[in-house]
Design a protein around this motif. Sequence first.
Motif, PDB file in Angstrom:
ATOM      1  N   GLU A 188      28.606  41.792  15.355  1.00 40.86           N
ATOM      2  CA  GLU A 188      29.272  41.138  16.480  1.00 40.86           C
ATOM      3  C   GLU A 188      30.237  42.093  17.174  1.00 40.86           C
ATOM      4  N   ARG A 189      30.947  42.896  16.380  1.00 35.45           N
ATOM      5  CA  ARG A 189      31.890  43.843  16.973  1.00 35.45           C
ATOM      6  C   ARG A 189      31.158  44.879  17.833  1.00 35.45           C
ATOM      7  N   TYR A 190      30.045  45.389  17.303  1.00 33.49           N
ATOM      8  CA  TYR A 190      29.302  46.387  18.073  1.00 33.49           C
ATOM      9  C   TYR A 190      28.734  45.772  19.350  1.00 33.49           C
ATOM     10  N   GLU A 191      28.239  44.530  19.266  1.00 31.88           N
ATOM     11  CA  GLU A 191      27.675  43.881  20.451  1.00 31.88           C
ATOM     12  C   GLU A 191      28.714  43.713  21.554  1.00 31.88           C
ATOM     13  N   VAL A 192      29.943  43.366  21.174  1.00 30.91           N
ATOM     14  CA  VAL A 192      31.011  43.224  22.168  1.00 30.91           C
ATOM     15  C   VAL A 192      31.309  44.576  22.809  1.00 30.91           C
ATOM     16  N   LEU A 193      31.376  45.630  22.003  1.00 27.72           N
ATOM     17  CA  LEU A 193      31.647  46.970  22.533  1.00 27.72           C
ATOM     18  C   LEU A 193      30.526  47.426  23.458  1.00 27.72           C
ATOM     19  N   TYR A 194      29.293  47.103  23.101  1.00 29.61           N
ATOM     20  CA  TYR A 194      28.151  47.458  23.949  1.00 29.61           C
ATOM     21  C   TYR A 194      28.229  46.716  25.287  1.00 29.61           C
ATOM     22  N   GLU A 195      28.469  45.419  25.228  1.00 31.59           N
ATOM     23  CA  GLU A 195      28.543  44.635  26.466  1.00 31.59           C
ATOM     24  C   GLU A 195      29.672  45.111  27.369  1.00 31.59           C
ATOM     25  N   ALA A 196      30.763  45.559  26.747  1.00 35.08           N
ATOM     26  CA  ALA A 196      31.906  46.053  27.526  1.00 35.08           C
ATOM     27  C   ALA A 196      31.658  47.455  28.073  1.00 35.08           C
ATOM     28  N   GLY A 197      30.536  48.057  27.704  1.00 36.35           N
ATOM     29  CA  GLY A 197      30.219  49.395  28.203  1.00 36.35           C
ATOM     30  C   GLY A 197      31.075  50.483  27.591  1.00 36.35           C
ATOM     31  N   LEU A 198      31.496  50.303  26.335  1.00 36.62           N
ATOM     32  CA  LEU A 198      32.412  51.250  25.701  1.00 36.62           C
ATOM     33  C   LEU A 198      31.730  52.199  24.721  1.00 36.62           C
ATOM     34  N   VAL A 199      30.430  52.036  24.507  1.00 37.80           N
ATOM     35  CA  VAL A 199      29.705  52.937  23.624  1.00 37.80           C
ATOM     36  C   VAL A 199      28.645  53.679  24.433  1.00 37.80           C
ATOM     37  N   ARG A 200      28.295  54.844  23.937  1.00 37.40           N
ATOM     38  CA  ARG A 200      27.397  55.723  24.691  1.00 37.40           C
ATOM     39  C   ARG A 200      26.033  55.087  24.923  1.00 37.40           C
ATOM     40  N   GLU A 201      25.565  54.255  23.972  1.00 39.04           N
ATOM     41  CA  GLU A 201      24.264  53.613  24.147  1.00 39.04           C
ATOM     42  C   GLU A 201      24.227  52.752  25.402  1.00 39.04           C
ATOM     43  N   ALA A 202      25.351  52.125  25.748  1.00 36.22           N
ATOM     44  CA  ALA A 202      25.397  51.298  26.956  1.00 36.22           C
ATOM     45  C   ALA A 202      25.198  52.161  28.194  1.00 36.22           C
ATOM     46  N   LEU A 203      25.723  53.381  28.161  1.00 34.78           N
ATOM     47  CA  LEU A 203      25.530  54.314  29.269  1.00 34.78           C
ATOM     48  C   LEU A 203      24.087  54.785  29.313  1.00 34.78           C
ATOM     49  N   GLN A 204      23.509  55.090  28.141  1.00 34.17           N
ATOM     50  CA  GLN A 204      22.106  55.506  28.065  1.00 34.17           C
ATOM     51  C   GLN A 204      21.185  54.436  28.655  1.00 34.17           C
ATOM     52  N   ASP A 205      21.534  53.168  28.427  1.00 30.86           N
ATOM     53  CA  ASP A 205      20.690  52.060  28.870  1.00 30.86           C
ATOM     54  C   ASP A 205      20.987  51.614  30.300  1.00 30.86           C
ATOM     55  N   GLY A 206      21.958  52.272  30.942  1.00 34.34           N
ATOM     56  CA  GLY A 206      22.273  51.932  32.321  1.00 34.34           C
ATOM     57  C   GLY A 206      23.050  50.651  32.504  1.00 34.34           C
ATOM     58  N   ARG A 207      23.843  50.261  31.499  1.00 30.89           N
ATOM     59  CA  ARG A 207      24.646  49.047  31.632  1.00 30.89           C
ATOM     60  C   ARG A 207      25.690  49.242  32.735  1.00 30.89           C
ATOM     61  N   PRO A 208      25.796  48.300  33.668  1.00 30.00           N
ATOM     62  CA  PRO A 208      26.766  48.442  34.757  1.00 30.00           C
ATOM     63  C   PRO A 208      28.193  48.662  34.263  1.00 30.00           C
ATOM     64  N   ALA A 209      28.581  47.979  33.178  1.00 29.57           N
ATOM     65  CA  ALA A 209      29.954  48.131  32.671  1.00 29.57           C
ATOM     66  C   ALA A 209      30.232  49.560  32.242  1.00 29.57           C
ATOM     67  N   ALA A 210      29.221  50.246  31.696  1.00 25.53           N
ATOM     68  CA  ALA A 210      29.400  51.639  31.279  1.00 25.53           C
ATOM     69  C   ALA A 210      29.339  52.585  32.476  1.00 25.53           C
ATOM     70  N   LEU A 211      28.439  52.309  33.419  1.00 28.79           N
ATOM     71  CA  LEU A 211      28.299  53.165  34.597  1.00 28.79           C
ATOM     72  C   LEU A 211      29.557  53.133  35.461  1.00 28.79           C
ATOM     73  N   ALA A 212      30.293  52.022  35.401  1.00 33.57           N
ATOM     74  CA  ALA A 212      31.497  51.878  36.223  1.00 33.57           C
ATOM     75  C   ALA A 212      32.687  52.630  35.652  1.00 33.57           C
ATOM     76  N   ARG A 213      32.584  53.137  34.440  1.00 39.19           N
ATOM     77  CA  ARG A 213      33.715  53.816  33.796  1.00 39.19           C
ATOM     78  C   ARG A 213      33.732  55.304  34.147  1.00 39.19           C
ATOM     79  N   ASP A 214      34.937  55.828  34.315  1.00 42.55           N
ATOM     80  CA  ASP A 214      35.073  57.263  34.567  1.00 42.55           C
ATOM     81  C   ASP A 214      34.754  58.071  33.311  1.00 42.55           C
ATOM     82  N   SER A 215      35.083  57.518  32.168  1.00 42.29           N
ATOM     83  CA  SER A 215      34.792  58.171  30.893  1.00 42.29           C
ATOM     84  C   SER A 215      34.725  57.112  29.806  1.00 42.29           C
ATOM     85  N   LEU A 216      34.097  57.479  28.710  1.00 42.85           N
ATOM     86  CA  LEU A 216      33.980  56.557  27.579  1.00 42.85           C
ATOM     87  C   LEU A 216      34.866  57.036  26.438  1.00 42.85           C
ATOM     88  N   PRO A 217      35.492  56.114  25.712  1.00 37.19           N
ATOM     89  CA  PRO A 217      36.267  56.525  24.538  1.00 37.19           C
ATOM     90  C   PRO A 217      35.329  57.039  23.450  1.00 37.19           C
TER      91      PRO A 217
END
Length: 326
Positions: A188-217
């Motif tokens: 559940e924790r990982y799913e929330v982080l993915y949906e929020a675009g905070l993990v690299r996989e979300a960027l790899q998959d083209g998630r809008p939340a990740a694409l909108a970030r200047d950088s990822l933690p």
Amino acid sequence: MSDPAAQIEIGLNAVIVSVADGVPQIVQVESADPGTPGSLPFGPFDPLHHRTFEIGLRTWVEAQTALRVGYVEQLYTFGDRGRHRVEGDAGPHVVSVGYLALTRQTQDSENVLARQKSRWRSWYDYFPWEDWRDGRPPMLDRELLPALHRWSEEPLPSDTPVRALGRGERIRLAFGTGEDWDEERALERYEVLYEAGLVREALQDGRPAALARDSLPNLGRAMRFDHRRVLATAISRLRGKLKYRPVVFELMPDSFTLTDLQNSVEAISGRHLHKQNFRRLVENANLVEPTGATSTATGGRPAALFRFRRALMSERPAPGLRVGGR
């Protein structure tokens, strides 16, 4: 003619877990491309050569790692198309069947894996916020939770699916507040982080939340495809199963000290356990029996060696270790 978009392939992947020196480890297959993250052992199900999914899985595991695993159980079927259907993605839809495999490391297993371009890695390399053995991980309050709380306050996109719980409530349930951390909620924790675009996989998959970030933690090592999601599923499953089945003994040698057993349980659960409370728990559960031998491996006073009491399996249906927090 069949529609190519309707084609489906079945993939098989394995989370191979062992515990060595108090570290929960999984097998990662290295990518030939230095810029591509590693993966779990995986391959397609071939109905002409694999009579069952498990046979196919064992075949791929041995081919990619040279390991012959013992205990195997099916985890879950993952049907998302790369989590996010990328424009122009016209390949078959891969339905992935994940498995959890438990094994014991041998002295030469690292060399065997290295020859196969694989290696053991701590699962906390991928999920550093899951390791509470030395207390609450500082990264939770330093970067992870502040980023999630900022995301929870952002306006919801118009195409957001309707959920019973809002973002803030989901964060609270997954990550808890204060000491009410539930180690079984790793997925559940990982799913929330993915949906929020905070993990690299979300960027790899083209998630809008990740694409909108200047950088990822820096939130742990990424993996190919959705393999970190599969690993999170395995962690949650194993932590839960530890409490009602004696699966930890699949990771232990034939004889062990109670300290060795405690270190392995702590490694899997991510929790520090009080020594006397743990020994009382093991004694009350009647899980082990003395071998009559001792070990001097630590260099101190000889420690009694124990073995798993297998007769327990026929005595009661749920012989596990109901470990809790601090």
